[in-house]
Design a protein around this motif. Structure first.
Motif, PDB file in Angstrom:
ATOM      1  N   GLU A 113       0.850  -1.189   0.000  1.00 42.30           N
ATOM      2  CA  GLU A 113       0.000   0.000   0.000  1.00 42.30           C
ATOM      3  C   GLU A 113       0.886   1.239   0.000  1.00 42.30           C
ATOM      4  O   GLU A 113       1.686   1.426   0.912  1.00 42.30           O
ATOM      5  N   ASN A 114       0.747   2.061  -1.030  1.00 44.97           N
ATOM      6  CA  ASN A 114       1.547   3.285  -1.168  1.00 44.97           C
ATOM      7  C   ASN A 114       3.041   2.999  -1.077  1.00 44.97           C
ATOM      8  O   ASN A 114       3.797   3.757  -0.467  1.00 44.97           O
ATOM      9  N   GLY A 115       3.460   1.890  -1.672  1.00 47.66           N
ATOM     10  CA  GLY A 115       4.876   1.563  -1.698  1.00 47.66           C
ATOM     11  C   GLY A 115       5.421   0.990  -0.411  1.00 47.66           C
ATOM     12  O   GLY A 115       6.625   0.868  -0.243  1.00 47.66           O
ATOM     13  N   ARG A 116       4.541   0.609   0.499  1.00 43.09           N
ATOM     14  CA  ARG A 116       4.977   0.066   1.789  1.00 43.09           C
ATOM     15  C   ARG A 116       4.356  -1.307   1.998  1.00 43.09           C
ATOM     16  O   ARG A 116       3.189  -1.515   1.744  1.00 43.09           O
ATOM     17  N   VAL A 117       5.185  -2.218   2.476  1.00 46.07           N
ATOM     18  CA  VAL A 117       4.716  -3.561   2.812  1.00 46.07           C
ATOM     19  C   VAL A 117       4.544  -3.609   4.323  1.00 46.07           C
ATOM     20  O   VAL A 117       5.478  -3.308   5.069  1.00 46.07           O
ATOM     21  N   LYS A 118       3.343  -3.955   4.737  1.00 44.19           N
ATOM     22  CA  LYS A 118       3.102  -4.086   6.171  1.00 44.19           C
ATOM     23  C   LYS A 118       3.476  -5.503   6.551  1.00 44.19           C
ATOM     24  O   LYS A 118       3.030  -6.462   5.951  1.00 44.19           O
ATOM     25  N   ARG A 119       4.312  -5.603   7.548  1.00 40.49           N
ATOM     26  CA  ARG A 119       4.730  -6.921   7.989  1.00 40.49           C
ATOM     27  C   ARG A 119       4.744  -6.985   9.500  1.00 40.49           C
ATOM     28  O   ARG A 119       4.920  -5.993  10.179  1.00 40.49           O
ATOM     29  N   GLU A 120       4.544  -8.188   9.954  1.00 38.74           N
ATOM     30  CA  GLU A 120       4.563  -8.438  11.391  1.00 38.74           C
ATOM     31  C   GLU A 120       6.009  -8.472  11.858  1.00 38.74           C
ATOM     32  O   GLU A 120       6.828  -9.198  11.306  1.00 38.74           O
ATOM     33  N   ARG A 121       6.302  -7.707  12.840  1.00 35.33           N
ATOM     34  CA  ARG A 121       7.641  -7.750  13.423  1.00 35.33           C
ATOM     35  C   ARG A 121       7.582  -8.647  14.648  1.00 35.33           C
ATOM     36  O   ARG A 121       6.698  -8.495  15.483  1.00 35.33           O
TER      37      ARG A 121
END
Length: 146
Positions: A125-133
């Motif tokens: 989304e908008n060039g960002r990958v959301k990932r679980e840290r």
């Protein structure tokens, strides 16, 4: 232009300085060869870490460097990926530490990286990958796994 003297004390000093410079240059070349070998080994470790990133997962440039045994060398990872010509390398799985694609937004590389990540099931989304840290456990960091 004045002619150089080939005899006398000045010529002797010049000859000795040239020989010393050649000897030092030989040492320098040996040191450069050793550092080039070490750099090649570091580059190989970085590429091995990138190849080991599983499909559908991403890592930051700094994380890749740390896993390769080169903490603090995130820029080296970026430089290697920028010069990469191996089409089988999963370069698209390496992002900035905040999960963003590092290329200019809207560029051909940016679009390709986003497309490849989406093809692997990642949400971009908008060039960002959301990932679980993973939660960072201070005891595990200090003492290591039990």
């Amino acid at each position: 232009m004045a002619a150089r003297r080939t005899d006398g004390p000045v010529a002797e000093r010049r000859h000795r300085a040239g020989a010393a410079g050649r000897a030092a240059g030989g040492q320098r070349r040996d040191q450069e060869a050793v550092s080039t070998d070490a750099a090649g080994a570091g580059h190989a470790r970085i590429l091995a870490v990138i190849r080991a990133i599983p499909r559908g997962q991403v890592m930051g440039y700094g994380e890749v460097a740390a896993k390769a045994g080169l903490p603090g060398r995130a820029r080296l990872v970026a430089k290697l990926l920028g010069a990469n010509e191996d089409r089988s390398l999963p370069w698209h799985r390496v992002l900035r530490s905040d999960g963003r694609i590092a290329m200019p937004e809207g560029s051909a590389g940016w679009r390709e990286q986003a497309q490849r990540l989406r093809a692997e099931g990642m949400q971009v989304e908008n060039g960002r990958v959301k990932r679980e840290r993973p939660a960072r456990d201070l005891d595990a960091q200090i003492w290591g796994p039990v």
